[in-house]
Design an enzyme around this catalytic site. Sequence first.
Site, PDB file in Angstrom:
ATOM      1  N   GLU A 116       1.057  -9.397  11.592  1.00 22.14           N
ATOM      2  CA  GLU A 116       0.954  -9.219  10.243  1.00 22.14           C
ATOM      3  C   GLU A 116       2.233  -8.969   9.443  1.00 22.14           C
ATOM      4  O   GLU A 116       2.335  -9.448   8.329  1.00 22.14           O
ATOM      5  CB  GLU A 116       0.187  -7.940   9.992  1.00 22.14           C
ATOM      6  CG  GLU A 116      -0.338  -7.326   8.589  1.00 22.14           C
ATOM      7  CD  GLU A 116      -0.986  -6.178   8.777  1.00 22.14           C
ATOM      8  OE1 GLU A 116      -1.246  -5.604   9.942  1.00 22.14           O
ATOM      9  OE2 GLU A 116      -1.531  -5.817   7.667  1.00 22.14           O
ATOM     10  N   ASP A 140       0.840  -1.228  -0.053  1.00 17.63           N
ATOM     11  CA  ASP A 140       0.066   0.144   0.037  1.00 17.63           C
ATOM     12  C   ASP A 140       0.847   1.243   0.159  1.00 17.63           C
ATOM     13  O   ASP A 140       0.455   2.230  -0.657  1.00 17.63           O
ATOM     14  CB  ASP A 140      -0.948  -0.099   1.264  1.00 17.63           C
ATOM     15  CG  ASP A 140      -1.887  -1.009   1.020  1.00 17.63           C
ATOM     16  OD1 ASP A 140      -1.788  -2.217   0.479  1.00 17.63           O
ATOM     17  OD2 ASP A 140      -2.844  -0.913   2.067  1.00 17.63           O
TER      18      ASP A 140
HETATM   19  C1  2M8 Z   1      -3.198  -4.285   3.217  1.00 24.70           C
HETATM   20  O1  2M8 Z   1      -4.041  -3.476   2.414  1.00 24.70           O
HETATM   21  C2  2M8 Z   1      -5.599  -3.092   2.770  1.00 24.70           C
HETATM   22  C3  2M8 Z   1      -6.138  -2.513   1.587  1.00 24.70           C
HETATM   23  O2  2M8 Z   1      -6.289  -3.443   0.623  1.00 24.70           O
HETATM   24  C4  2M8 Z   1      -5.708  -2.128   4.032  1.00 24.70           C
HETATM   25  O3  2M8 Z   1      -4.648  -1.615   4.297  1.00 24.70           O
HETATM   26  O4  2M8 Z   1      -6.609  -1.741   4.479  1.00 24.70           O
HETATM   27  C5  2M8 Z   1      -2.072  -4.843   2.501  1.00 24.70           C
HETATM   28  O5  2M8 Z   1      -1.216  -5.386   3.225  1.00 24.70           O
HETATM   29  C6  2M8 Z   1      -2.534  -5.820   1.479  1.00 24.70           C
HETATM   30  O6  2M8 Z   1      -1.359  -6.475   1.004  1.00 24.70           O
HETATM   31  C7  2M8 Z   1      -3.327  -7.150   2.161  1.00 24.70           C
HETATM   32  O7  2M8 Z   1      -3.878  -7.760   1.269  1.00 24.70           O
HETATM   33  C8  2M8 Z   1      -4.571  -6.523   2.988  1.00 24.70           C
HETATM   34  C9  2M8 Z   1      -5.327  -7.554   4.014  1.00 24.70           C
HETATM   35  O8  2M8 Z   1      -4.140  -8.365   4.417  1.00 24.70           O
HETATM   36  O9  2M8 Z   1      -3.827  -5.527   3.839  1.00 24.70           O
END
Ligand code: 2M8
Length: 419
Positions: free
Chosen positions: A392, A163
């Site tokens: 995470e 992101d």
């Molecule tokens: C993160 O992205 C989401 C948006 O898609 C967020 O921050 O709200 C990123 O680390 C992405 O790579 C990942 O797929 C998602 C869910 O783990 O979180």
Amino acid sequence: MENDLIEHAKQVLRDNDRGTYTVPTHGLYPFQWNWDSALSALGFAHFDEARAWTEIDTLFENQWDDGMVPHIIFHQVDEGYFPGPDIWGTERPVPTSGITQPPVAGFAVRRMYDRATDKPLATARARALLPLIHAWHQWFYLNRDPQGTGLVAIIHPWETGRDNSVDWDVAFQRVPTEGVAPFTRRDTTHANPAHRPSDEQYKRYIWLVQKFRNLGWDNTKLHDASPFRVVDPGFNAILIRSCADLAELADELGEPTIAAQSRAMAQKGNAAMATLWSEEYGQYLCYDRISGTLIESPSVAGILAAFADIPPDKAAALTRRIESLAEACNYLVPSHDPRAAEFEGLRYWRGPVWLIVNYMIADGLKRAGKSEMVDRINADCVRLIHRSGFAEYYDPITAEPCGGAHFTWTAAMVIEILS
Ligand code: 2M8
């Protein structure tokens, strides 16, 4: 000890299981995410093959008519996440976002098929998924590579999954913030705000969503209309690898047309990857399709390129690059070079270690015969888990666990590495 870790990892997967899909973690991410699901299915496959196939099936049940597989599927109402379905406004039967994510499902499905103990089940599921995954791959080259260069662009940072990577800093300045409707972020109530993207970045994320929504989510228009168009070597490597794996699977399942088309896409992509190589950095770099220049940012995207079958001299160079990064941190592989001024060890995709990225780099390097480095990366993953649990992501210097806890894809990767 290792068995305890595997059991613990399975429990994380079970706890985040919502029956037909898995949430990345309770609270912070309460829906189904695309590449999280594909990679998490690999973990499930070790102890419940049927459940693993269901994870991928659910993802593809929500594929768009044009072939795109969305990055989030909002299976239930949850006010704890922003931006929710009302902001995306995609008007799907089950609400989804309107952008995509790294297409790792092709790779995952082939791996699940190859390892399956229940072959009849695997054959039936793989046969049904094959044309759907292929349609997604074709969607990419048609809509995100309109000039036929062999490489696809992402039009929103959320598409790469990285992101707030340093890679976007300059190109993202082109995205305005004027006209963004006021909003309240939710992520900062679940995770430390100092570790998350900035408010300024969130405004630009939402500006792009509004722009695309105003274009009716018509993918034939979005690429050219986006002020943000970046070619990411890691993302392309995942697509190339999935195309190559799908070709093998199609051969096995007696689908010669899909096999030939998939192989052709992989070969063209692989050849074009050479244009992203930087001798100076000793790795691949992102390319800004609007300015027409390589982005001088030493991020892990250029190392994740190892996931595709890159030439042996490039695999050797990337191995040396990782060795050099090891001199600057305690846990491989940092998402940004710790010696770079922009590095932030705790801030999301601007430096921390992500196990899924490690897994894909190690998988590619294994195919390239770099087993020593593979062992080193895997050992660092296990050290991180022992020390800091199923987070995470992690600080590559202190191992501090960050972001959401009890994280599905981290647990899935542990099962993959230790089984
Ligand atoms: C993160 O992205 C989401 C948006 O898609 C967020 O921050 O709200 C990123 O680390 C992405 O790579 C990942 O797929 C998602 C869910 O783990 O979180």
